[in-house]
Design a protein around this motif. Structure first.
Motif, PDB file in Angstrom:
ATOM      1  N   TRP A  82      31.279  44.796  65.844  1.00 30.62           N
ATOM      2  CA  TRP A  82      30.684  43.294  65.163  1.00 30.62           C
ATOM      3  C   TRP A  82      30.017  43.484  64.362  1.00 30.62           C
ATOM      4  O   TRP A  82      28.532  44.066  64.700  1.00 30.62           O
ATOM      5  CB  TRP A  82      31.334  42.533  66.024  1.00 30.62           C
ATOM      6  CG  TRP A  82      30.088  42.132  67.051  1.00 30.62           C
ATOM      7  CD1 TRP A  82      29.099  41.533  66.877  1.00 30.62           C
ATOM      8  CD2 TRP A  82      30.229  42.516  68.170  1.00 30.62           C
ATOM      9  NE1 TRP A  82      28.396  40.783  67.842  1.00 30.62           N
ATOM     10  CE2 TRP A  82      28.472  41.840  68.541  1.00 30.62           C
ATOM     11  CE3 TRP A  82      30.099  43.511  69.553  1.00 30.62           C
ATOM     12  CZ2 TRP A  82      27.780  42.263  69.966  1.00 30.62           C
ATOM     13  CZ3 TRP A  82      29.511  43.722  70.360  1.00 30.62           C
ATOM     14  CH2 TRP A  82      28.111  42.916  70.603  1.00 30.62           C
ATOM     15  N   ARG A  83      29.626  41.821  63.352  1.00 27.67           N
ATOM     16  CA  ARG A  83      28.867  41.903  62.216  1.00 27.67           C
ATOM     17  C   ARG A  83      27.905  40.556  63.207  1.00 27.67           C
ATOM     18  O   ARG A  83      28.529  39.833  63.440  1.00 27.67           O
ATOM     19  CB  ARG A  83      29.088  41.691  60.888  1.00 27.67           C
ATOM     20  CG  ARG A  83      29.918  43.454  60.417  1.00 27.67           C
ATOM     21  CD  ARG A  83      30.111  42.995  58.968  1.00 27.67           C
ATOM     22  NE  ARG A  83      30.544  43.508  57.969  1.00 27.67           N
ATOM     23  CZ  ARG A  83      30.755  44.786  57.391  1.00 27.67           C
ATOM     24  NH1 ARG A  83      28.881  44.236  57.584  1.00 27.67           N
ATOM     25  NH2 ARG A  83      31.306  45.218  56.697  1.00 27.67           N
ATOM     26  N   ARG A  85      26.060  37.368  62.444  1.00 30.06           N
ATOM     27  CA  ARG A  85      25.675  36.534  61.426  1.00 30.06           C
ATOM     28  C   ARG A  85      24.214  35.678  61.784  1.00 30.06           C
ATOM     29  O   ARG A  85      24.540  35.018  62.811  1.00 30.06           O
ATOM     30  CB  ARG A  85      27.052  35.977  61.081  1.00 30.06           C
ATOM     31  CG  ARG A  85      27.023  34.889  60.088  1.00 30.06           C
ATOM     32  CD  ARG A  85      28.822  33.952  59.859  1.00 30.06           C
ATOM     33  NE  ARG A  85      29.697  34.836  59.278  1.00 30.06           N
ATOM     34  CZ  ARG A  85      30.034  34.268  58.971  1.00 30.06           C
ATOM     35  NH1 ARG A  85      31.240  33.716  58.991  1.00 30.06           N
ATOM     36  NH2 ARG A  85      30.916  35.474  58.154  1.00 30.06           N
ATOM     37  N   SER A 111      25.715  39.738  58.745  1.00 28.78           N
ATOM     38  CA  SER A 111      26.457  38.529  58.420  1.00 28.78           C
ATOM     39  C   SER A 111      25.517  38.053  57.777  1.00 28.78           C
ATOM     40  O   SER A 111      25.192  36.937  58.539  1.00 28.78           O
ATOM     41  CB  SER A 111      27.311  38.626  59.410  1.00 28.78           C
ATOM     42  OG  SER A 111      28.880  37.942  58.876  1.00 28.78           O
ATOM     43  N   GLU A 139      28.227  42.058  54.812  1.00 28.92           N
ATOM     44  CA  GLU A 139      29.300  40.479  54.913  1.00 28.92           C
ATOM     45  C   GLU A 139      28.774  39.484  54.039  1.00 28.92           C
ATOM     46  O   GLU A 139      27.796  38.772  54.977  1.00 28.92           O
ATOM     47  CB  GLU A 139      30.019  40.659  56.372  1.00 28.92           C
ATOM     48  CG  GLU A 139      31.406  39.260  55.667  1.00 28.92           C
ATOM     49  CD  GLU A 139      32.198  39.003  57.407  1.00 28.92           C
ATOM     50  OE1 GLU A 139      32.935  39.321  57.129  1.00 28.92           O
ATOM     51  OE2 GLU A 139      31.215  39.060  58.026  1.00 28.92           O
ATOM     52  N   HIS A 306      36.111  35.151  63.256  1.00 32.61           N
ATOM     53  CA  HIS A 306      35.067  35.441  63.075  1.00 32.61           C
ATOM     54  C   HIS A 306      34.394  34.111  64.576  1.00 32.61           C
ATOM     55  O   HIS A 306      35.418  33.223  64.260  1.00 32.61           O
ATOM     56  CB  HIS A 306      33.621  34.288  62.291  1.00 32.61           C
ATOM     57  CG  HIS A 306      32.331  33.772  62.723  1.00 32.61           C
ATOM     58  ND1 HIS A 306      31.461  34.865  62.553  1.00 32.61           N
ATOM     59  CD2 HIS A 306      32.335  32.556  62.651  1.00 32.61           C
ATOM     60  CE1 HIS A 306      30.608  34.193  62.577  1.00 32.61           C
ATOM     61  NE2 HIS A 306      30.966  32.452  62.062  1.00 32.61           N
ATOM     62  N   SER A 340      33.358  39.168  64.192  1.00 31.94           N
ATOM     63  CA  SER A 340      31.691  38.604  63.559  1.00 31.94           C
ATOM     64  C   SER A 340      31.503  37.513  64.287  1.00 31.94           C
ATOM     65  O   SER A 340      32.033  37.081  65.069  1.00 31.94           O
ATOM     66  CB  SER A 340      31.664  38.136  62.102  1.00 31.94           C
ATOM     67  OG  SER A 340      32.090  36.950  61.987  1.00 31.94           O
TER      68      SER A 340
END
Length: 632
Positions: A82-83, A85, A111, A139, A306, A340
């Motif tokens: 996962w990103r 953020r 992100s 992202e 997200h 994310s």
């Protein structure tokens, strides 16, 4: 070489039947009602058993698939990466936001969220904001009041630069249904929002080759932050997403262009296992909602999510506890599998997050990835009897609520009729009552508060009340009367915090004195309970180990100057001790309180004692009454 025999774990132990388990449970309960004692009735509307066995899995239809396979309950992809953020505010100085973005990119973020607060955001502003940032390497997510304008400019930019469509990942928080829900109005659009859906269609048609640029964001976070249950957040978010599909396909768009353009934003709270199951159920339900459309692209059925840690759970008193909340919430999201995650800074509820709070928020996720290796295992909760049952139960209840919304004509129609608001507000009121009575605990707020804490200057009355009307981008709404009843985000701790702030800003320091006497063990237990009770209102507590006699305790209480004296003893002792304490302070204006709900309470009330606190008390109402008596 002799052939190795396969062994079954713990095979040497004989199997135990469910009937045998239940027999032991019944014996241990000694005739008590099993349902009342052991079965948990959730806020989401279903019951949870005290244990589950393999036989409970027999009827679960969602089992047996791998990650990346329909209905995607185990994830929309094979891995669990996962990103990370972090969101940067973009005001009148995009160069400053660009510098901040470069800084966080060097600290583990992949992100970048941008909250565009300027509706006049220009192409030059976008170039400045993204200067030195390789668009295909990170992202990007754009929200705020300028999100639509940013989307137009971003599409122009990536087309002009001929960037590889497979390498551009971007999300735009364009969500007219959320604005309708938050403001109670379609604004300057047509009565049914047709103009806004038409503008989304135009955006989607401008650069169809960029299939990983998602123009629509469904804000399930709104429902969570208004006090909704996990089932309601899921059902209403899915209804929102489906409304976008219906509206845009009615405008002539193909479902395979519309559905992949939608990204869901969910919040995740501290109900650890429930939140894992919620996110797994979300993917399964969205896949089944999209199935009748017969999409040709597999990604049309994949829910992209997200996740943001809860703002509803955050507290302004004892704020470092928010770090712990954010950690467990991020763990739920990581285990469930999402695209994310953003961990909200612990001080976000009362101030502009600092470099320290942002760093801690980032590092929560980096620890989960780099040190705990949560990204190395996909759907580790799969096969857990409890998690699988929760997933199925949440999905079933959310599906019922989703269908109820559809029967009313879809999300917008249900909102305009007040159905959505009624559902959310009913649950929020239940949660408020549960917090007031400590059936739901907010650590540091309604239980185990920091006794010595006094609110710093940055904590204002507006911070701890529901009076502030702010949208997700931070701007204040106009005072124009809405056409429909809007949803109002708040924090669960607000009522307790407002009460405590009144004490902190009163210019006084009321004290509650613990007069411990009688049986030592009960006296100490009730003193601890009472200290926690009064400290929730910012009332300073004077605890005492034990007094050898009531007279000694009365003398010490008088010397302390306390406005409240709490008698802490056993139920058997109260009949004789409490009237003595009350008689000593009857004409002094001191409030005498009995800690507990003894059988002799009617007799004590007849003697003039009217103040009692116990585990059955409504803590909020009781403490507010004491504040009034103290003139606060």
């Amino acid at each position: 070489m002799a052939e190795e025999k396969a062994t079954k774990l713990m095979a040497e132990f004989p199997p135990v039947t469910t009937a045998a388990w239940e027999e032991v449970i019944a014996k241990d309960l000694k005739g008590a009602d099993r349902t009342k004692k052991l079965v948990w009735r959730t806020l989401e509307g279903f019951s949870v058993e005290p244990y589950y066995r393999a036989e409970d899995m027999a009827d679960l239809k969602h089992l047996g698939t791998a990650p990346g396979e329909f209905p995607y309950v185990r994830g929309v992809k094979a891995d669990n990466d996962w990103r990370v953020r972090q969101t940067v505010e973009v005001g009148d100085d995009p160069a400053a936001a660009n510098r901040e973005a470069h800084d966080v990119l060097m600290k583990g973020v992949d992100s970048l969220g941008f909250t565009i607060k300027n509706k006049e955001f220009s192409a030059a502003d976008l170039d400045t904001l993204l200067r030195g940032i390789t668009i295909t390497a990170v992202e990007l997510a754009f929200g705020g009041c300028g999100a639509y304008r940013a989307a137009e400019l971003f599409l122009d930019k990536i087309v002009a630069e001929k960037l590889d469509p497979e390498q551009v990942f971007a999300t735009f928080e364009i969500d007219p249904l959320m604005k309708l829900s938050r403001k109670g109005s379609w604004g300057c659009s047509a009565p049914d929002g047709a103009k806004q859906f038409g503008r989304i269609k135009e955006l989607l048609e401008r650069a169809p080759q960029y299939k990983r640029v998602r123009m629509i964001t469904v804000h399930g976070t709104l429902f969570h932050n208004c006090g909704a249950s996990a089932v309601q957040e899921l059902a209403f978010a899915l209804a929102m997403g489906h409304e976008y599909v219906v509206r845009l396909t009615d405008l002539g768009m193909d479902v395979d262009r519309v559905a992949p353009a939608i990204k869901f934003n969910f919040s995740v709270g501290t109900n650890y296992f429930m939140e894992i199951a919620k996110l797994r159920a979300a993917r399964m339900l969205w896949a089944n909602i999209m199935k009748p459309y017969n999409p040709e692209r597999g990604c049309s059925s994949k829910l992209r999510a997200h996740v943001q840690t809860s703002a509803w759970n955050q507290t302004v008193y004892d704020p470092y506890v928010n770090m712990l909340r954010g950690t467990t919430e991020a763990m739920s999201a990581a285990i469930a599998g999402v695209d994310s995650i953003e961990v909200l800074p612990f001080d976000r509820a009362y101030e502009q997050p600092t470099e320290f709070s942002n760093r801690i928020a980032r590092n929560v996720q980096l620890l989960l990835k780099e040190e705990s290796h949560f990204d190395q295992v996909t759907d580790p909760a799969a096969g857990s009897y409890y998690i699988e049952e929760l997933t199925a139960s949440i999905a079933a209840e959310a599906w019922k609520l989703f269908l109820a919304v559809e029967d009313l004509g879809g999300y917008a129609a249900a909102f305009e009729r007040g159905f959505i608001q009624d559902q959310v507000e009913e649950t929020a009121n239940k949660r408020d009552h549960n917090i007031a009575t400590r059936r739901e605990i907010l650590l540091g707020t309604n239980q185990y508060p920091n006794f010595t804490e006094v609110a710093p200057a940055e904590i204002t009355e507006e911070t701890v009340t529901r009076g502030a009307k702010r949208c997700h981008c931070g701007c204040k709404h106009s005072d124009r009367e809405p056409e429909y009843r809007p949803l109002r985000p708040y924090r669960g701790a607000m009522a307790f915090e407002a009460m405590r702030l009144r004490t902190d800003r009163s210019g006084r320091e009321p004290k509650a004195f613990m007069l411990t006497c009688g049986t030592l063990a009960m006296a100490r237990a009730r003193a601890q309970f009472a200290c926690n009770f009064f400290a929730c209102a910012g009332i300073r507590t004077v605890d005492n180990t034990f007094f050898a006699s009531v007279a000694e305790g009365i003398e010490a209480a008088r010397a302390s100057g306390a406005q409240i004296v709490v008698v802490c003893a056993s139920d058997d002792d109260y009949a004789t001790l409490a009237p003595q304490v009350y008689a000593a302070f009857r004409d002094s204006g001191v409030i005498v309180v009995v800690a507990g709900a003894p059988a002799c309470q009617p007799e004590l009330e007849a003697a003039g004692i009217s103040h009692f606190i116990s585990v059955r008390s409504n803590v909020l109402e009781t403490l507010e009454n004491y504040q009034r008596e103290l003139g606060i």
